[in-house]
Design a protein around this motif. Structure first.
Motif, short mmCIF file in Angstrom:
data_model
loop_
_atom_site.label_atom_id
_atom_site.label_comp_id
_atom_site.label_asym_id
_atom_site.label_seq_id
_atom_site.Cartn_x
_atom_site.Cartn_y
_atom_site.Cartn_z
N VAL A 83 33.75 60.77 54.73
CA VAL A 83 33.39 61.92 53.98
C VAL A 83 34.18 63.02 54.04
N LEU B 198 35.10 67.16 53.16
CA LEU B 198 34.57 68.25 52.71
C LEU B 198 35.65 69.28 52.62
N ASP C 272 26.85 64.96 56.17
CA ASP C 272 27.57 65.63 55.29
C ASP C 272 26.97 67.00 54.62
N ILE D 213 31.19 68.80 49.22
CA ILE D 213 31.40 67.43 49.46
C ILE D 213 32.21 66.89 48.55
N PRO E 199 28.25 59.39 58.67
CA PRO E 199 28.82 60.51 58.13
C PRO E 199 27.96 61.16 57.00
N GLU E 200 27.63 60.02 56.03
CA GLU E 200 26.78 60.27 55.13
C GLU E 200 25.52 61.22 55.25
N TYR F 90 26.93 69.73 57.53
CA TYR F 90 28.38 70.15 57.75
C TYR F 90 29.03 71.15 56.57
N ALA F 91 28.53 70.69 55.47
CA ALA F 91 28.85 71.36 54.21
C ALA F 91 28.27 72.74 54.18
#
Length: 50
Positions: A40, A42, A20, A31, A16-17, A23-24
């Protein structure tokens, strides 16, 4: 009386890191650090039109 509409989208991935930022940017979100490397979050207050 008004009702607040909320939306939650949960995605599961191996790293996920590493995703992130992607997707942000895609969701125009921020984030939010939660302290767990396996999780994570958002957040944002943008209306989604799709």
């Amino acid at each position: 009386m008004s009702v607040t509409k909320t939306s939650v989208l949960v995605l599961d991935c191996a790293e996920p890191e590493a995703l992130d930022g992607f997707y942000a940017s895609l969701l125009d979100a921020e984030i939010q650090v939660v302290g767990d490397p396996d999780f994570v979050e958002l957040g944002g207050n943008k209306a989604c039109t799709w």
